[in-house]
Design a protein around this motif. Structure first.
Motif, PDB file in Angstrom:
ATOM      1  N   HIS A 179       0.373  -6.970   2.606  1.00  0.00           N
ATOM      2  CA  HIS A 179      -0.949  -6.482   2.226  1.00  0.00           C
ATOM      3  C   HIS A 179      -1.953  -7.542   2.664  1.00  0.00           C
ATOM      4  O   HIS A 179      -1.864  -8.697   2.237  1.00  0.00           O
ATOM      5  CB  HIS A 179      -1.013  -6.249   0.724  1.00  0.00           C
ATOM      6  CG  HIS A 179      -2.010  -5.210   0.329  1.00  0.00           C
ATOM      7  ND1 HIS A 179      -2.761  -5.291  -0.813  1.00  0.00           N
ATOM      8  CD2 HIS A 179      -2.395  -4.060   0.936  1.00  0.00           C
ATOM      9  CE1 HIS A 179      -3.553  -4.242  -0.912  1.00  0.00           C
ATOM     10  NE2 HIS A 179      -3.360  -3.481   0.139  1.00  0.00           N
ATOM     11  N   THR A 205      -6.236   0.530   3.109  1.00  0.00           N
ATOM     12  CA  THR A 205      -6.064   0.859   1.695  1.00  0.00           C
ATOM     13  C   THR A 205      -7.343   0.704   0.890  1.00  0.00           C
ATOM     14  O   THR A 205      -7.331   0.863  -0.327  1.00  0.00           O
ATOM     15  CB  THR A 205      -4.961  -0.030   1.068  1.00  0.00           C
ATOM     16  OG1 THR A 205      -5.298  -1.412   1.273  1.00  0.00           O
ATOM     17  CG2 THR A 205      -3.611   0.247   1.691  1.00  0.00           C
ATOM     18  N   GLY A 211      -9.447   4.094  -2.649  1.00  0.00           N
ATOM     19  CA  GLY A 211      -8.677   4.163  -1.414  1.00  0.00           C
ATOM     20  C   GLY A 211      -9.526   4.290  -0.168  1.00  0.00           C
ATOM     21  O   GLY A 211     -10.739   4.056  -0.184  1.00  0.00           O
ATOM     22  N   GLY A 247       0.824  -1.199   0.000  1.00  0.00           N
ATOM     23  CA  GLY A 247       0.000   0.000   0.000  1.00  0.00           C
ATOM     24  C   GLY A 247       0.858   1.248   0.000  1.00  0.00           C
ATOM     25  O   GLY A 247       2.081   1.193   0.107  1.00  0.00           O
ATOM     26  N   GLY A 255      -5.073   6.072   2.204  1.00  0.00           N
ATOM     27  CA  GLY A 255      -4.285   4.903   1.878  1.00  0.00           C
ATOM     28  C   GLY A 255      -4.906   4.176   0.709  1.00  0.00           C
ATOM     29  O   GLY A 255      -6.135   4.153   0.553  1.00  0.00           O
ATOM     30  N   MET A 256      -4.068   3.567  -0.145  1.00  0.00           N
ATOM     31  CA  MET A 256      -4.583   2.799  -1.271  1.00  0.00           C
ATOM     32  C   MET A 256      -3.508   1.826  -1.742  1.00  0.00           C
ATOM     33  O   MET A 256      -2.322   1.988  -1.409  1.00  0.00           O
ATOM     34  CB  MET A 256      -5.027   3.704  -2.410  1.00  0.00           C
ATOM     35  CG  MET A 256      -3.931   4.449  -3.122  1.00  0.00           C
ATOM     36  SD  MET A 256      -4.568   5.542  -4.443  1.00  0.00           S
ATOM     37  CE  MET A 256      -5.437   4.381  -5.503  1.00  0.00           C
ATOM     38  N   PRO A 257      -3.861   0.822  -2.510  1.00  0.00           N
ATOM     39  CA  PRO A 257      -2.852  -0.098  -3.046  1.00  0.00           C
ATOM     40  C   PRO A 257      -1.957   0.603  -4.057  1.00  0.00           C
ATOM     41  O   PRO A 257      -2.434   1.320  -4.944  1.00  0.00           O
ATOM     42  CB  PRO A 257      -3.688  -1.197  -3.713  1.00  0.00           C
ATOM     43  CG  PRO A 257      -5.051  -1.083  -3.095  1.00  0.00           C
ATOM     44  CD  PRO A 257      -5.236   0.372  -2.808  1.00  0.00           C
ATOM     45  N   ARG A 258      -0.654   0.392  -3.970  1.00  0.00           N
ATOM     46  CA  ARG A 258       0.288   1.008  -4.913  1.00  0.00           C
ATOM     47  C   ARG A 258      -0.004   0.637  -6.369  1.00  0.00           C
ATOM     48  O   ARG A 258       0.025   1.508  -7.244  1.00  0.00           O
ATOM     49  CB  ARG A 258       1.722   0.611  -4.556  1.00  0.00           C
ATOM     50  CG  ARG A 258       2.294   1.351  -3.363  1.00  0.00           C
ATOM     51  CD  ARG A 258       3.715   0.887  -3.052  1.00  0.00           C
ATOM     52  NE  ARG A 258       4.236   1.563  -1.884  1.00  0.00           N
ATOM     53  CZ  ARG A 258       4.933   2.689  -1.903  1.00  0.00           C
ATOM     54  NH1 ARG A 258       5.205   3.256  -3.069  1.00  0.00           N
ATOM     55  NH2 ARG A 258       5.363   3.239  -0.792  1.00  0.00           N
ATOM     56  N   CYS A 304      -2.047   0.801   7.700  1.00  0.00           N
ATOM     57  CA  CYS A 304      -2.816   1.842   7.017  1.00  0.00           C
ATOM     58  C   CYS A 304      -3.890   1.178   6.174  1.00  0.00           C
ATOM     59  O   CYS A 304      -3.571   0.318   5.347  1.00  0.00           O
ATOM     60  CB  CYS A 304      -1.888   2.681   6.133  1.00  0.00           C
ATOM     61  SG  CYS A 304      -2.746   3.904   5.100  1.00  0.00           S
ATOM     62  N   THR A 322       0.674   5.442   1.549  1.00  0.00           N
ATOM     63  CA  THR A 322       0.002   6.462   2.339  1.00  0.00           C
ATOM     64  C   THR A 322       0.209   7.808   1.665  1.00  0.00           C
ATOM     65  O   THR A 322       1.350   8.236   1.457  1.00  0.00           O
ATOM     66  CB  THR A 322       0.564   6.507   3.774  1.00  0.00           C
ATOM     67  OG1 THR A 322       0.413   5.214   4.386  1.00  0.00           O
ATOM     68  CG2 THR A 322      -0.170   7.542   4.609  1.00  0.00           C
ATOM     69  N   TYR A 374      -2.436  -2.309   4.483  1.00  0.00           N
ATOM     70  CA  TYR A 374      -1.081  -2.839   4.551  1.00  0.00           C
ATOM     71  C   TYR A 374      -0.532  -2.588   5.941  1.00  0.00           C
ATOM     72  O   TYR A 374      -0.881  -1.606   6.601  1.00  0.00           O
ATOM     73  CB  TYR A 374      -0.176  -2.292   3.444  1.00  0.00           C
ATOM     74  CG  TYR A 374       0.371  -0.895   3.600  1.00  0.00           C
ATOM     75  CD1 TYR A 374       1.693  -0.692   3.986  1.00  0.00           C
ATOM     76  CD2 TYR A 374      -0.395   0.227   3.281  1.00  0.00           C
ATOM     77  CE1 TYR A 374       2.225   0.581   4.072  1.00  0.00           C
ATOM     78  CE2 TYR A 374       0.127   1.497   3.365  1.00  0.00           C
ATOM     79  CZ  TYR A 374       1.434   1.679   3.764  1.00  0.00           C
ATOM     80  OH  TYR A 374       1.956   2.945   3.849  1.00  0.00           O
TER      81      TYR A 374
END
Length: 379
Positions: A188, A214, A69, A45, A105-108, A212, A47, A220
């Motif tokens: 994750h 996501t 997110g 994830g 927060g979100m997945p990369r 955080c 931030t 994550y």
């Protein structure tokens, strides 16, 4: 007419994709080459603080980012005790303005895909699995040889190729990132219902145990330890090490350990940092993002600073009618002090933890507040 008509961007991370969007949508012919064969489907994830969200809104992807997110407006501090006791709840500064959340927060991989898709819609031509192998330049342009055998000539080359930048080395800039002495584990995992923001635990067997959210169902989690050579571990061994280290922490951490499976994404990275002290360009080749400056993620500003580089560089290039190296000098002069302040603050937090500086001397909340005030103003 913009100062440049054709640009090669090396690297499709946060800074590179943002620069591609900003330039292509104003009619610049943008080629973006990315060494990965495609955007990864799995990953950790990220931030994003408000100043990053402000740029994402300007890039036209905020609605999709918000949908993918998990936004929140406070930070929790927990004790490394059997209950994971909440000892402080700190409101976050909305550094992107009052109409954006303080943090998201979100997945990369999702963020990467949203940005690269937006760059393609803006007109950028994206080529995966391609890297430059040489360039030569003259006063009017840059000739580039690419690893697939193709060549191109561009008004400008933007090196957005990360912390160990090939472009930086080709410019003869003798600056390499230095280890800060820490390493970070990331996994994750499913989000427990009780996790609604980032909570950090200081102490225990690791310097930091944090997580955080996501998305509605994911988060994550990360553990920061003394840096070690973890390269020889199998994936199963990595999971075992993470589970063992996480056994010091409770509350939501009990759910994290229980959710680990042989398929759980896990990675290990070293904390490194650098700032290029002199020019961030040579002729018509310029560095942005982690190629120019990098920091450990202790105050979650790495991607945000790369976004800000892209915004400032694009603004200067699009406002001028003709190219002059003074534009690239102005870009670095406008960005260097702010980026350096963020890098130094990130390293200082890490150093306080490494040296086990007592809270009476290590004013982490005060330092983070000062950085928040700084980045509230647009770059």
């Amino acid at each position: 007419m913009p100062a440049v008509r054709s640009v090669l961007i090396v690297g499709g991370g946060a800074a590179g994709s943002a620069a591609a969007i900003l330039l292509a949508r104003q009619g610049v012919a943008v080629d973006l080459v990315e060494e990965r064969p495609d955007v990864p489907d799995v990953g950790s994830g990220i931030t994003l603080q408000g100043n990053a969200l402000r740029v994402l809104r300007d890039l036209g992807v905020w609605d999709d980012v918000r949908a993918a997110g998990y936004p929140f407006d406070s930070l929790g501090i927990r004790a490394p005790d059997p209950a994971g006791t909440l000892v402080a709840e700190i409101p976050d500064v909305r550094t992107g303005g009052p109409d954006l959340p303080a943090t998201l927060g979100m997945p990369r991989p999702v963020l990467a895909r949203l940005l690269l898709d937006q760059a393609a819609r803006a007109g950028a031509k994206i080529r995966y699995g391609v890297t430059p192998i040489a360039f030569t330049q003259d006063p009017s342009g840059v000739n580039v040889n690419l690893g697939d055998g193709s060549t191109g000539r561009y008004d400008l080359v933007v090196g957005a190729d990360g912390i160990h930048s090939w472009t930086r080395r080709q410019l003869g800039i003798d600056v390499e990132p230095a280890s800060t002495g820490m390493g970070i584990w990331r996994v994750h995992v499913p989000r427990p219902a009780a996790v609604e923001r980032t909570d950090l635990t200081y102490g225990g067997r690791c310097y930091i145990a944090g997580y955080c959210p996501t998305g509605a169902e994911t988060m994550y989690a990360y553990l920061v330890e003394d840096v070690q050579d973890r390269s020889g571990l199998t994936h199963a061994e990595q999971i075992d090490v993470f589970r063992d280290l996480a056994s010091s922490y409770h509350g939501a951490w009990d759910d994290v350990r229980a959710s680990l499976t042989p398929e759980t994404f896990v990675n290990y990275a070293r904390f490194e940092s650098h700032v290029v002290p002199g020019d961030w360009h040579g002729g018509r080749v310029v560095l942005i993002g982690d190629a120019a400056h990098s920091c450990p993620p202790t105050i979650a500003q790495g991607a945000a600073q790369g976004f800000e580089d892209a915004v400032v560089l694009a603004e200067l290039l699009l406002a001028a009618d003709t190219f002059d190296e003074a534009l690239l000098t102005a870009y670095a002069e406008r960005r260097r002090e702010r980026a350096t302040t963020v890098v130094e603050a990130s390293v200082r937090v890490a150093r306080w933890m490494l040296e086990r500086t007592p809270p009476s001397e290590a004013d982490v909340p005060g330092l983070m507040r000062r950085i928040s005030v700084l980045v509230t103003e647009p770059a």
